[in-house]
Design an enzyme around this catalytic site. Structure first.
Site, mmCIF file in Angstrom:
data_model
loop_
_atom_site.group_PDB
_atom_site.id
_atom_site.type_symbol
_atom_site.label_atom_id
_atom_site.label_comp_id
_atom_site.label_asym_id
_atom_site.label_seq_id
_atom_site.Cartn_x
_atom_site.Cartn_y
_atom_site.Cartn_z
ATOM 1 N N ASP A 128 0.851 -1.184 0.000
ATOM 2 C CA ASP A 128 0.000 0.000 0.000
ATOM 3 C C ASP A 128 0.891 1.240 0.000
ATOM 4 O O ASP A 128 1.875 1.308 0.737
ATOM 5 C CB ASP A 128 -0.904 -0.026 1.248
ATOM 6 C CG ASP A 128 -1.930 1.082 1.224
ATOM 7 O OD1 ASP A 128 -3.092 0.796 0.898
ATOM 8 O OD2 ASP A 128 -1.561 2.240 1.532
ATOM 9 N N ASN B 99 -2.697 13.096 -3.746
ATOM 10 C CA ASN B 99 -3.860 13.615 -4.473
ATOM 11 C C ASN B 99 -4.179 15.041 -4.031
ATOM 12 O O ASN B 99 -4.428 15.914 -4.854
ATOM 13 C CB ASN B 99 -5.093 12.750 -4.197
ATOM 14 C CG ASN B 99 -5.168 11.532 -5.118
ATOM 15 O OD1 ASN B 99 -4.612 11.540 -6.203
ATOM 16 N ND2 ASN B 99 -5.847 10.502 -4.671
ATOM 17 N N HIS C 292 -5.454 14.870 -8.593
ATOM 18 C CA HIS C 292 -5.811 13.478 -8.860
ATOM 19 C C HIS C 292 -5.052 12.907 -10.066
ATOM 20 O O HIS C 292 -4.658 11.739 -10.081
ATOM 21 C CB HIS C 292 -7.323 13.403 -9.111
ATOM 22 C CG HIS C 292 -7.914 12.073 -8.849
ATOM 23 N ND1 HIS C 292 -8.327 11.673 -7.600
ATOM 24 C CD2 HIS C 292 -8.155 11.030 -9.672
ATOM 25 C CE1 HIS C 292 -8.795 10.447 -7.669
ATOM 26 N NE2 HIS C 292 -8.706 10.033 -8.924
ATOM 27 N N ASP D 292 -2.761 9.658 -10.287
ATOM 28 C CA ASP D 292 -2.868 8.560 -11.265
ATOM 29 C C ASP D 292 -1.494 8.202 -11.847
ATOM 30 O O ASP D 292 -1.163 7.029 -12.023
ATOM 31 C CB ASP D 292 -3.807 8.961 -12.415
ATOM 32 C CG ASP D 292 -5.278 8.870 -12.016
ATOM 33 O OD1 ASP D 292 -5.549 8.424 -10.889
ATOM 34 O OD2 ASP D 292 -6.141 9.251 -12.835
ATOM 35 N N GLU E 148 -4.998 2.181 -3.937
ATOM 36 C CA GLU E 148 -3.534 2.303 -4.010
ATOM 37 C C GLU E 148 -2.902 1.100 -3.339
ATOM 38 O O GLU E 148 -1.841 1.173 -2.750
ATOM 39 C CB GLU E 148 -3.048 3.628 -3.388
ATOM 40 C CG GLU E 148 -4.022 4.296 -2.440
ATOM 41 C CD GLU E 148 -4.004 3.709 -1.032
ATOM 42 O OE1 GLU E 148 -4.912 2.895 -0.753
ATOM 43 O OE2 GLU E 148 -3.108 4.055 -0.241
#
Ligand code: GH3
Ligand code: MG
Length: 305
Positions: free
Chosen positions: A179, A187, A192, A196, A222
């Site tokens: 993770d 973010n 955002h 990505d 994630e």
């Protein structure tokens, strides 16, 4: 496109070769059924064959029958035309029943043969397009569109397969749950889209540091899973550390920003009758421990039996 011509008569072979070449096809010839069979069962064999019925060795009808039994695969279609002096209705029926796609009697009209070969070519092309569409659909259904690694469903499917295999072979199986740390902040800070890009790059780095037969999948937002066939506890921890260091030392350029992320990972190894859920849970608990004890680290769950 290449076509196999099988006829024991040299004049017919020569005439057909000249015609097919004129119509734009490549040709391979066989003077006996055995020779034709060897060519058709070789790798990269022609997808279409024009077969005489009576030939030394296996005859044309037997080739059709055997080809349907032994050579038919879902991703290759073999189009078979019988071209023969046998003209009775019963013979035509039994030739088609044996697996021929089409049947023509000698002496034949060249322009009719040209049209019938064209039909075969169309069917082969349609079949090829169908196979490609099926493969593309399978790819889309099993991949995460953002990162290109396996999606959650496919990852669990692969884990089930690999656990089955490890059970059969009596070998261990490693699992890493990873993770990204404080991803929400990425973010929030960079947007955002930058988030990505970080996800995509992280997946790319993970894939680049594992072996080709290891599986990388996106388990959730994630969160990633890495499946390591044949890997025991120590190997899994070693790979997880390698991934953590590779991602942690990389500077990711995203939307004009230079971003560094760290990972937390939980490792588990399965052996014997261990269930998929139990293995995932063990890795998940180890990941939680890595988060709880400060992040940017690997914690191990040990071996689940
Ligand atoms: P922790 O270190 O405890 O894991 O903290 P975290 O911020 O990484 O975890 P949290 O679960 O609070 O936040 C995860 C964030 O990941 C929230 C969610 O909006 C974001 N996320 C999930 N999927 C995507 C995605 O596809 N793209 C982007 N950019 N963000 C995503
Ligand atoms: Mg996180």
């Amino acid at each position: 496109m290449e076509i196999l011509l099988a006829d024991d008569d040299a004049t017919t072979r020569k005439m057909l070769t000249a015609m097919l070449r004129r119509w734009g096809y490549g040709t391979v010839t066989a003077a006996s059924g055995d020779e034709a069979w060897a060519i058709l069962s070789s790798e990269d064999a022609p997808r279409m064959a024009i077969l005489d019925w009576v030939m030394p060795g296996i005859d044309g009808v037997d080739i059709c029958r055997r080809a349907r039994e032994e050579l038919s695969t879902n991703d290759r279609y073999l189009y078979l035309i019988l071209l023969t002096a046998k003209t009775s209705r019963e013979e035509i029926i039994s030739g088609l029943e044996a697996g021929a796609d089409d049947y023509m009697v000698k002496p034949f009209d060249p322009s009719e043969l040209q049209v019938r070969v064209g039909i075969g070519r169309r069917i082969i092309k349609l079949h090829k397009e169908l196979v490609e569409a099926k493969e593309a659909l399978h790819y889309q259904a099993t991949r995460d569109p953002l990162t290109g690694v396996y999606n959650r469903g496919a990852t669990i499917g692969r884990l089930e397969e690999e656990l089955d295999r490890s059970r059969r072979e009596g070998l261990p199986l490693g699992l890493i749950m990873i993770d990204i740390d404080h991803f929400k902040k990425i973010n929030d800070t960079y947007g955002h889209l930058a988030g990505d890009i970080v996800l995509r790059k992280t997946a790319e780095i993970m894939k680049s540091v594992v072996r080709s037969y290891d599986v990388v999948g996106r388990f959730g937002g994630e969160e990633f899973l890495v499946i390591l066939p044949k890997a025991d506890e120590d190997i899994v921890v070693g790979v997880a550390e390698r991934i953590r260091k590779a991602v942690g030392t990389h500077v990711i350029s995203a939307d004009g920003a230079q971003i560094k992320v760290t990972l937390s990972a939980g490792t588990a190894a399965g052996k014997g009758a261990c269930a998929v859920d139990a293995l995932i849970q063990a890795a998940d608990e180890a990941l939680y421990e890595a988060k709880r004890s400060g992040r940017d680290r690997v914690c191990r769950a040990g071996t689940t039996a």
